[in-house]
Design a protein around this motif. Structure first.
Motif, short mmCIF file in Angstrom:
data_model
loop_
_atom_site.label_atom_id
_atom_site.label_comp_id
_atom_site.label_asym_id
_atom_site.label_seq_id
_atom_site.Cartn_x
_atom_site.Cartn_y
_atom_site.Cartn_z
N ARG A 29 0.83 -1.21 0.00
CA ARG A 29 0.00 0.00 0.00
C ARG A 29 0.86 1.25 0.00
O ARG A 29 0.56 2.23 -0.71
CB ARG A 29 -0.94 -0.02 1.21
N VAL A 30 1.93 1.24 0.78
CA VAL A 30 2.84 2.39 0.78
C VAL A 30 3.46 2.57 -0.60
O VAL A 30 3.60 3.70 -1.09
CB VAL A 30 3.92 2.22 1.86
N ALA A 31 3.82 1.47 -1.25
CA ALA A 31 4.39 1.55 -2.59
C ALA A 31 3.39 2.15 -3.58
O ALA A 31 3.77 2.95 -4.45
CB ALA A 31 4.84 0.17 -3.06
N PRO A 41 7.94 13.87 1.27
CA PRO A 41 6.94 13.42 2.25
C PRO A 41 5.59 14.12 2.09
O PRO A 41 5.52 15.27 1.66
CB PRO A 41 7.59 13.76 3.59
N HIS A 42 4.52 13.40 2.44
CA HIS A 42 3.17 13.90 2.29
C HIS A 42 2.46 13.98 3.64
O HIS A 42 2.81 13.27 4.58
CB HIS A 42 2.35 12.96 1.39
N ALA A 55 -1.16 2.61 8.57
CA ALA A 55 -0.81 3.95 9.03
C ALA A 55 0.61 3.96 9.58
O ALA A 55 1.40 4.88 9.31
CB ALA A 55 -1.80 4.41 10.09
N ALA A 56 0.96 2.93 10.35
CA ALA A 56 2.32 2.85 10.91
C ALA A 56 3.36 2.70 9.81
O ALA A 56 4.43 3.33 9.86
CB ALA A 56 2.40 1.69 11.89
N ALA A 60 6.30 5.29 8.86
CA ALA A 60 7.69 4.83 8.83
C ALA A 60 8.38 5.21 7.53
O ALA A 60 9.61 5.31 7.49
CB ALA A 60 7.75 3.32 9.04
N ALA A 61 7.58 5.41 6.48
CA ALA A 61 8.14 5.82 5.19
C ALA A 61 8.38 7.33 5.12
O ALA A 61 8.78 7.84 4.07
CB ALA A 61 7.22 5.39 4.06
N GLY A 62 8.12 8.04 6.21
CA GLY A 62 8.46 9.45 6.28
C GLY A 62 7.30 10.41 6.15
O GLY A 62 7.51 11.63 6.07
N HIS A 63 6.07 9.90 6.15
CA HIS A 63 4.91 10.76 5.96
C HIS A 63 4.27 11.15 7.30
O HIS A 63 4.41 10.43 8.30
CB HIS A 63 3.89 10.06 5.07
N ASP A 64 3.57 12.28 7.29
CA ASP A 64 2.82 12.77 8.45
C ASP A 64 1.40 12.22 8.33
O ASP A 64 0.63 12.65 7.47
CB ASP A 64 2.82 14.29 8.44
#
Length: 241
Positions: A29-31, A41-42, A55-56, A60-64
């Motif tokens: 999903r992150v991909a 970052p978004h 969400a976690a 962890a991929a750098g998003h807020d």
């Protein structure tokens, strides 16, 4: 939609120990978020966050990340890297706008008008101009093939699945609605059902009319509707940039 909170809270109590751990699905999903929204970052809003594993992974991929969930599944969430809001996303008020709005595995509960209310909120309140919404849509072609299927799921305590369960699936072709019914083996008269409105891409386009969103892509292309996945990912963007 009175069934929603009870259904997902109860099934969460059945499966929470097993499914509240991050998996490869969260990374996929992150991909997809990166593929359709860019690396960021978004600022990300996740609707119907469930156990919070995606969400976690997104955080962890750098998003807020702000995650909204109404059911008891949040009791399994560890929200130390993102903002968790326990509320109904049809009523919740959130500050600011987001670069990305996601709704993984959940769209289709309620009536067509309920979906339009949510879509209008995404477009009018939450999504910034130029942003993108990623929404899993129930795939009618697969749910229709499952009509009449019944499964018996045995406990696997070593994996966190502690209950013996039955599942029966039916599909109404006139309303394009799937009914997914579950019960514990020892409680056959105590059944719970989720009701899922399914949409072909053409139906989805009709639903989107007037909401402020348009379908810009289907992840994997139209062929994704013909495989064994019970949902497909619709990529939505504002009708006015």
């Amino acid at each position: 939609m009175d069934w929603v909170k009870g259904f997902y809270s109860r099934t969460g109590s059945w499966w929470g120990r097993a499914e509240s751990r991050g998996t490869e699905r969260d990374q996929r999903r992150v991909a997809l978020l990166h593929e359709y929204a860019g690396p960021g970052p978004h600022r990300v809003l996740e609707l119907g966050a469930g156990y919070g594993t995606t969400a976690a992974a997104t955080a962890a991929a750098g998003h807020d990340v702000t995650a909204v969930e109404i059911t008891d599944r949040v009791d399994f969430a560890t929200a130390d890297t993102y903002t968790l809001v326990r509320d109904d996303f049809y009523r919740v008020r959130l500050p600011g706008r987001f670069d990305v709005v996601t709704y993984w595995n959940g769209f289709g509960v309620g009536s067509d008008e309920d979906q339009r209310v949510l879509l209008r909120r995404i477009a009018g309140e939450w999504l910034r101009p130029g942003g993108v919404a990623l929404i899993d849509i129930c795939n009618p072609f697969v749910w229709a093939r499952w009509d009449g299927d019944e499964e018996h799921r045995l406990p696997r305590p070593e994996d966190g699945y502690e209950y013996e369960l039955f599942e029966r699936t039916t599909f109404d072709p006139e309303t394009c609605t799937a009914y997914d019914t579950w019960w514990e083996a020892g409680r056959p008269d105590d059944k719970i059902t989720q009701v899922l409105r399914c949409y072909t891409p053409a139906d989805l386009d009709l639903l989107l009319a007037g909401t402020g969103l348009r379908r810009s892509a289907i992840a994997g292309g139209g062929r994704a509707l013909l495989d064994d996945n019970h949902e497909y990912l619709a990529v939505l963007t504002p009708t006015v940039a």
